[in-house]
Design a protein around this motif. Structure first.
Motif, mmCIF file in Angstrom:
data_model
loop_
_atom_site.group_PDB
_atom_site.id
_atom_site.type_symbol
_atom_site.label_atom_id
_atom_site.label_comp_id
_atom_site.label_asym_id
_atom_site.label_seq_id
_atom_site.Cartn_x
_atom_site.Cartn_y
_atom_site.Cartn_z
ATOM 1 N N ALA A 79 -0.828 21.712 -1.222
ATOM 2 C CA ALA A 79 -1.944 22.659 -1.250
ATOM 3 C C ALA A 79 -3.244 21.937 -1.604
ATOM 4 O O ALA A 79 -4.330 22.378 -1.238
ATOM 5 N N SER A 80 -3.112 20.825 -2.338
ATOM 6 C CA SER A 80 -4.297 20.074 -2.756
ATOM 7 C C SER A 80 -3.914 18.617 -2.994
ATOM 8 O O SER A 80 -2.731 18.294 -3.151
ATOM 9 N N ILE A 81 -4.939 17.771 -3.013
ATOM 10 C CA ILE A 81 -4.690 16.349 -3.249
ATOM 11 C C ILE A 81 -5.788 15.765 -4.132
ATOM 12 O O ILE A 81 -6.893 16.306 -4.241
ATOM 13 N N ILE A 82 -5.442 14.663 -4.749
ATOM 14 C CA ILE A 82 -6.404 13.813 -5.436
ATOM 15 C C ILE A 82 -6.267 12.430 -4.826
ATOM 16 O O ILE A 82 -5.153 11.938 -4.642
ATOM 17 N N LEU A 83 -7.379 11.836 -4.490
ATOM 18 C CA LEU A 83 -7.399 10.446 -4.058
ATOM 19 C C LEU A 83 -7.836 9.599 -5.233
ATOM 20 O O LEU A 83 -8.660 10.030 -6.044
ATOM 21 N N ALA A 84 -7.322 8.388 -5.287
ATOM 22 C CA ALA A 84 -7.753 7.440 -6.314
ATOM 23 C C ALA A 84 -7.654 6.038 -5.732
ATOM 24 O O ALA A 84 -6.677 5.715 -5.053
ATOM 25 N N HIS A 85 -8.685 5.263 -5.954
ATOM 26 C CA HIS A 85 -8.593 3.862 -5.586
ATOM 27 C C HIS A 85 -9.283 3.027 -6.650
ATOM 28 O O HIS A 85 -10.047 3.536 -7.459
ATOM 29 N N ASN A 86 -8.941 1.767 -6.653
ATOM 30 C CA ASN A 86 -9.498 0.884 -7.663
ATOM 31 C C ASN A 86 -10.563 -0.024 -7.068
ATOM 32 O O ASN A 86 -10.609 -0.246 -5.857
ATOM 33 N N HIS A 87 -11.433 -0.495 -7.933
ATOM 34 C CA HIS A 87 -12.400 -1.532 -7.608
ATOM 35 C C HIS A 87 -12.055 -2.731 -8.491
ATOM 36 O O HIS A 87 -12.391 -2.729 -9.681
ATOM 37 N N PRO A 88 -11.343 -3.720 -7.945
ATOM 38 C CA PRO A 88 -10.916 -4.867 -8.751
ATOM 39 C C PRO A 88 -12.070 -5.622 -9.412
ATOM 40 O O PRO A 88 -11.869 -6.283 -10.422
ATOM 41 N N GLY A 89 -13.268 -5.510 -8.874
ATOM 42 C CA GLY A 89 -14.427 -6.188 -9.448
ATOM 43 C C GLY A 89 -14.983 -5.491 -10.675
ATOM 44 O O GLY A 89 -16.030 -5.882 -11.189
ATOM 45 N N ASN A 90 -14.322 -4.418 -11.124
ATOM 46 C CA ASN A 90 -14.701 -3.669 -12.321
ATOM 47 C C ASN A 90 -16.018 -2.922 -12.218
ATOM 48 O O ASN A 90 -16.651 -2.626 -13.219
ATOM 49 N N ASN A 91 -16.430 -2.581 -11.000
ATOM 50 C CA ASN A 91 -17.609 -1.746 -10.801
ATOM 51 C C ASN A 91 -17.113 -0.365 -10.370
ATOM 52 O O ASN A 91 -16.639 -0.193 -9.248
ATOM 53 N N PRO A 92 -17.220 0.640 -11.250
ATOM 54 C CA PRO A 92 -16.656 1.953 -10.934
ATOM 55 C C PRO A 92 -17.523 2.829 -10.025
ATOM 56 O O PRO A 92 -17.153 3.957 -9.723
ATOM 57 N N HIS A 93 -18.651 2.322 -9.571
ATOM 58 C CA HIS A 93 -19.557 3.142 -8.764
ATOM 59 C C HIS A 93 -19.130 3.145 -7.297
ATOM 60 O O HIS A 93 -18.776 2.111 -6.741
#
Length: 136
Positions: A79-93
Motif C-alpha cells: 500500500a505504501s513504500i519508503i525508499l532509502a539510499h546512502n551517500h558514502p561520501g557522508n553528504n546527506p543532501h
C-alpha cells in the motif's frame, strides 16, 4: 555485520517512531562503500511486508529500476513504500538527480495507488528526509 544488526531491530512496525525507523535504516548501510538503494514495502496497516535492496552502484551514484520497484510493490500488494539510499561520501543532501528520480517515482506510484511515504538519504549517522524538506 549489517544483516546481524538489522535482525536485532524490532521492525514489525517501523513507522511507530522515527527513532525505530532511523535505527533500522542506519543498520542497512553499515559497512557499505557503494551507493545502495533499499525499498521498504508496507501493507495498508503500515506493517513492514518486505525490505529489499533494489540498486547498487558505485561510490557516487546508482540507478533505480522503476520496473523492478513497481513489480516488487505490486507482487507484494504494498500500500505504501519508503525508499532509502546512502551517500558514502557522508553528504546527506539530495542531488538534483535524487530529487528528479523521487518526483518521477512518486508520480508512477501515485498512479498505481501506492503511497511514497518518504525517501531518506543516509550518510553515516545523519539522515535527510526528502518528504520533510518538501522535495516531492
Amino acid at each position: 555485520l549489517s544483516r546481524y544488526k538489522v535482525d536485532e531491530v524490532d521492525i514489525r512496525n517501523p513507522l511507530e517512531s522515527y527513532d525505530a525507523l532511523s535505527l533500522y535504516l542506519r543498520n542497512l548501510f553499515v559497512g557499505t562503500e557503494n551507493e545502495i538503494t533499499y525499498v521498504l514495502l508496507f501493507d495498508s496497516k503500515n506493517r513492514l511486508i518486505l525490505s529489499s535492496q533494489i540498486a547498487e552502484g558505485y561510490s557516487c551514484g546508482n540507478v533505480i529500476s522503476m520496473r523492478e520497484m513497481v513489480q516488487l510493490a505490486t507482487s507484494s500488494n504494498a500500500a505504501s513504500i519508503i525508499l532509502a539510499h546512502n551517500h558514502p561520501g557522508n553528504n546527506p543532501h539530495p542531488s538534483e538527480e535524487d530529487v528528479t528520480a523521487t518526483m518521477k517515482i512518486d508520480r508512477v506510484l501515485s498512479d498505481m495507488d501506492i503511497i511514497l511515504i518518504d525517501h531518506f538519504i543516509c550518510a553515516g549517522d545523519v539522515y535527510n528526509s526528502m518528504r520533510y524538506r518538501n522535495l516531492f
